[in-house]
Design a protein around this motif. Structure first.
Motif, PDB file in Angstrom:
ATOM      1  N   LEU A 244      39.361  43.325  43.570  1.00  0.00           N
ATOM      2  CA  LEU A 244      38.552  42.622  44.568  1.00  0.00           C
ATOM      3  C   LEU A 244      37.844  41.418  43.963  1.00  0.00           C
ATOM      4  CD1 LEU A 244      36.991  45.647  46.510  1.00  0.00           C
ATOM      5  CD2 LEU A 244      38.734  44.041  47.344  1.00  0.00           C
ATOM      6  N   ILE A 245      37.326  41.590  42.747  1.00  0.00           N
ATOM      7  CA  ILE A 245      36.640  40.478  42.078  1.00  0.00           C
ATOM      8  C   ILE A 245      37.632  39.372  41.743  1.00  0.00           C
ATOM      9  CG2 ILE A 245      35.326  39.808  40.028  1.00  0.00           C
ATOM     10  CD1 ILE A 245      34.179  42.682  40.023  1.00  0.00           C
ATOM     11  N   VAL A 246      38.815  39.766  41.234  1.00  0.00           N
ATOM     12  CA  VAL A 246      39.862  38.778  40.950  1.00  0.00           C
ATOM     13  C   VAL A 246      40.304  38.090  42.238  1.00  0.00           C
ATOM     14  CG1 VAL A 246      42.232  38.477  40.159  1.00  0.00           C
ATOM     15  CG2 VAL A 246      40.684  39.950  38.881  1.00  0.00           C
ATOM     16  N   GLY A 247      40.450  38.869  43.305  1.00  0.00           N
ATOM     17  CA  GLY A 247      40.837  38.280  44.580  1.00  0.00           C
ATOM     18  C   GLY A 247      39.836  37.254  45.064  1.00  0.00           C
ATOM     19  N   ASN A 248      38.568  37.501  44.838  1.00  0.00           N
ATOM     20  CA  ASN A 248      37.530  36.533  45.195  1.00  0.00           C
ATOM     21  C   ASN A 248      37.717  35.233  44.426  1.00  0.00           C
ATOM     22  OD1 ASN A 248      35.180  35.311  46.114  1.00  0.00           O
ATOM     23  ND2 ASN A 248      33.879  36.392  44.673  1.00  0.00           N
ATOM     24  N   THR A 249      38.013  35.348  43.129  1.00  0.00           N
ATOM     25  CA  THR A 249      38.216  34.161  42.301  1.00  0.00           C
ATOM     26  C   THR A 249      39.438  33.370  42.759  1.00  0.00           C
ATOM     27  OG1 THR A 249      37.216  35.246  40.389  1.00  0.00           O
ATOM     28  CG2 THR A 249      38.625  33.352  39.944  1.00  0.00           C
ATOM     29  N   VAL A 250      40.549  34.075  42.976  1.00  0.00           N
ATOM     30  CA  VAL A 250      41.805  33.404  43.323  1.00  0.00           C
ATOM     31  C   VAL A 250      41.734  32.768  44.711  1.00  0.00           C
ATOM     32  CG1 VAL A 250      44.257  33.769  43.785  1.00  0.00           C
ATOM     33  CG2 VAL A 250      43.178  34.891  41.825  1.00  0.00           C
ATOM     34  N   THR A 251      41.278  33.518  45.695  1.00  0.00           N
ATOM     35  CA  THR A 251      41.232  32.965  47.054  1.00  0.00           C
ATOM     36  C   THR A 251      40.198  31.864  47.178  1.00  0.00           C
ATOM     37  OG1 THR A 251      39.683  34.714  47.731  1.00  0.00           O
ATOM     38  CG2 THR A 251      42.038  35.106  48.103  1.00  0.00           C
ATOM     39  N   GLY A 252      39.117  31.980  46.408  1.00  0.00           N
ATOM     40  CA  GLY A 252      38.108  30.926  46.439  1.00  0.00           C
ATOM     41  C   GLY A 252      38.634  29.612  45.919  1.00  0.00           C
ATOM     42  N   ALA A 265      35.210  36.775  49.466  1.00  0.00           N
ATOM     43  CA  ALA A 265      33.915  36.345  48.943  1.00  0.00           C
ATOM     44  C   ALA A 265      32.879  37.452  49.101  1.00  0.00           C
ATOM     45  CB  ALA A 265      33.446  35.077  49.660  1.00  0.00           C
ATOM     46  N   PHE A 266      33.021  38.250  50.165  1.00  0.00           N
ATOM     47  CA  PHE A 266      32.114  39.377  50.357  1.00  0.00           C
ATOM     48  C   PHE A 266      32.561  40.601  49.557  1.00  0.00           C
ATOM     49  CE2 PHE A 266      31.143  43.302  52.771  1.00  0.00           C
ATOM     50  CZ  PHE A 266      29.754  43.292  52.640  1.00  0.00           C
ATOM     51  N   LEU A 267      33.820  41.019  49.756  1.00  0.00           N
ATOM     52  CA  LEU A 267      34.303  42.221  49.084  1.00  0.00           C
ATOM     53  C   LEU A 267      34.404  42.038  47.573  1.00  0.00           C
ATOM     54  CD1 LEU A 267      37.152  43.342  51.528  1.00  0.00           C
ATOM     55  CD2 LEU A 267      34.800  44.199  51.394  1.00  0.00           C
ATOM     56  N   GLY A 268      34.626  40.787  47.119  1.00  0.00           N
ATOM     57  CA  GLY A 268      34.784  40.529  45.694  1.00  0.00           C
ATOM     58  C   GLY A 268      33.498  40.235  44.966  1.00  0.00           C
ATOM     59  N   GLU A 269      32.370  40.218  45.654  1.00  0.00           N
ATOM     60  CA  GLU A 269      31.080  40.134  44.970  1.00  0.00           C
ATOM     61  C   GLU A 269      30.938  41.376  44.097  1.00  0.00           C
ATOM     62  OE1 GLU A 269      27.389  38.999  43.693  1.00  0.00           O
ATOM     63  OE2 GLU A 269      28.808  37.813  44.882  1.00  0.00           O
TER      64      GLU A 269
END
Length: 446
Positions: A244-252, A265-269
């Protein structure tokens, strides 16, 4: 550099060291006292000084306090349920028995590219402890290997904030910086493993039994029994938060502004991701028949052990904030920028002194890039080389004002001089090892 600011730095650090090593007060009080001494000597008004301490304490805990607490709870569930043992056996099978430290270093290096060091260590340190207990390896060795692996990519490879900011400030191509950073990290991995193997066993006798339980001698050297749960099932509470954290970085980065990026951005915090991981761990890992009271007892014990780590981490943030706001870091950087040294080393030196002055590697990288960018541009230094230089310099001498210092040493079970030998020594060794690598990079890139 102004004499007053130099005295503020020296007396503040001396107060911290003296109180931690020679008084009956613990590190939490020592760090707060050091922040007060530094601020008073530097001439910071008392009302502002209190505000700086409160701001630094609050902002540090706001970023990592909840993560520490949730991570400790996940780790406790993993240990009590047998999940950590299942993962430990998988790690040994993959790396080969006798190379557990290599496995932990490589794992840390991969995880820390998208995840902060603090979060990565909190999530993964139960694996190091389980490997140490089951295979008779020193706990310090494996924790050092894990922390060192986390640190090198955190300091050298985007998208961690420091290298990412430096790439922008120097005008470097981000793809080139990522590739160069990865290549830079590869020869540092053996340095991490070597330091862990040499220093770890020497510090094992200094572990605080109140922080780390002793291994059962009957278990050492024996192949672990079949775990109560499978490695895949045990890995879900660890892997899902990381993904989830990696997904936040990649999608951001790749899908900025999209609905998917907003969800991640929410789930990957980190705090949200670990909260999800904890909920899964509580309901997925305990053996069938485990009652609610038992699980709550595990969580209560975890919260108690996390409490002091959280407070010490916050106090380190308070000390670092006072060092920053008092002007010590900027004064050091300005002084170093006038030294007659090869231009590609200018970011390295500035980052080194700023890191020592205020503790944060990310702040050291950004400060070094900001101050040295006009200098290295005028000198024709390759922007990618300049980024590597600032990032490498930021690794030096992690100590009391660095929150990661406290996370690593307290989770491992060391304090005082032993803690500095463990982690301050590791980071300084990596800093020294990076110098010849920078020389090679200068020959290639310039």
């Amino acid at each position: 550099m102004e004499l007053q600011l130099l005295a503020a730095l020296a007396l503040g650090v001396a107060a911290v060291v003296a109180l931690i090593l020679w008084s009956r007060l613990d590190a939490f009080v020592g760090l707060l006292a050091g922040a007060l001494v530094t601020g008073v000597v530097a001439g910071v008004p008392v009302t502002e000084l209190i505000d700086h301490i409160s701001t630094g304490f609050g902002s540090t805990l706001g970023g990592i306090g909840v993560v520490i607490a949730l991570g400790v709870m996940i780790g406790k569930i993993l240990e009590e349920s047998g999940g950590a043992d299942a993962l430990a056996k998988l790690f040994v099978r993959m790396a080969g028995k006798g190379r557990e430290d290599v496995a932990m270093t490589a794992t840390g290096a991969v995880v820390s590219v998208p995840v902060f060091c603090d979060s990565g260590f909190v999530i993964l340190h139960p694996l190091a402890r389980s490997l140490a207990r089951r295979y008779g390896r020193p706990i310090v060795t494996l924790c050092l290997a894990l922390a060192g692996g986390l640190a090198i990519t955190h300091h050298m490879v985007p998208p961690t904030p420091g290298p990412l900011a430096a790439a922008g400030l120097f005008g470097a191509d981000l793809g080139s910086v990522i590739l160069a950073g990865l290549l830079f990290v590869i020869p540092l991995i053996p340095v991490v493993v070597a330091y862990a193997r040499i220093v770890g066993p020497r510090l094992e006798s200094q572990l605080d039994p109140a922080l780390v339980g002793d291994a059962d001698e009957d278990e050492i050297g024996k192949e672990p029994a079949d775990p109560r749960i499978g490695a895949f099932r045990a890995s879900i509470p660890l892997l899902l938060p990381l993904l989830l954290i990696v997904g936040n970085t990649v999608t951001g980065a790749a899908m900025e502004g999209s609905a998917v990026a907003t969800v991640f951005a929410f789930l990957g915090e980190p705090a949200i991701a670990l909260l999800i991981g904890l909920a899964i761990a509580v309901y997925l890992l305990p053996p069938r028949g485990t009652d609610r009271k038992t699980v709550l007892g595990w969580l209560t014990a975890a919260a108690a052990s996390a409490g002091m780590i959280v407070f010490i981490t916050g106090a380190g943030g308070a000390f670092g904030e006072v060092l920053r706001q008092s002007g010590v870091g900027d004064a050091l950087a300005d002084a170093v920028s006038g030294w007659p040294v090869p231009m590609f080393l200018m970011p390295f030196l500035i980052a080194s002194f700023v890191r020592v002055a205020q503790g944060s590697g990310t702040v050291a990288i950004i400060t070094a890039a900001t101050l040295s960018a006009p200098i290295v541009e005028a000198a024709g230094v390759n922007p990618t080389l300049a980024v590597l230089s600032a990032c490498a310099g930021s690794m030096v001498f992690s100590y009391f004002s660095d929150s990661f210092f406290w996370v690593v040493t307290r989770f491992t079970g060391l304090s005082g001089v032993a803690a500095m030998k463990m982690w301050s020594g590791m980071t300084t060794t990596l800093w020294l090892a990076s110098l010849p690598l920078l020389g090679v990079a200068a020959l290639i890139l310039n």
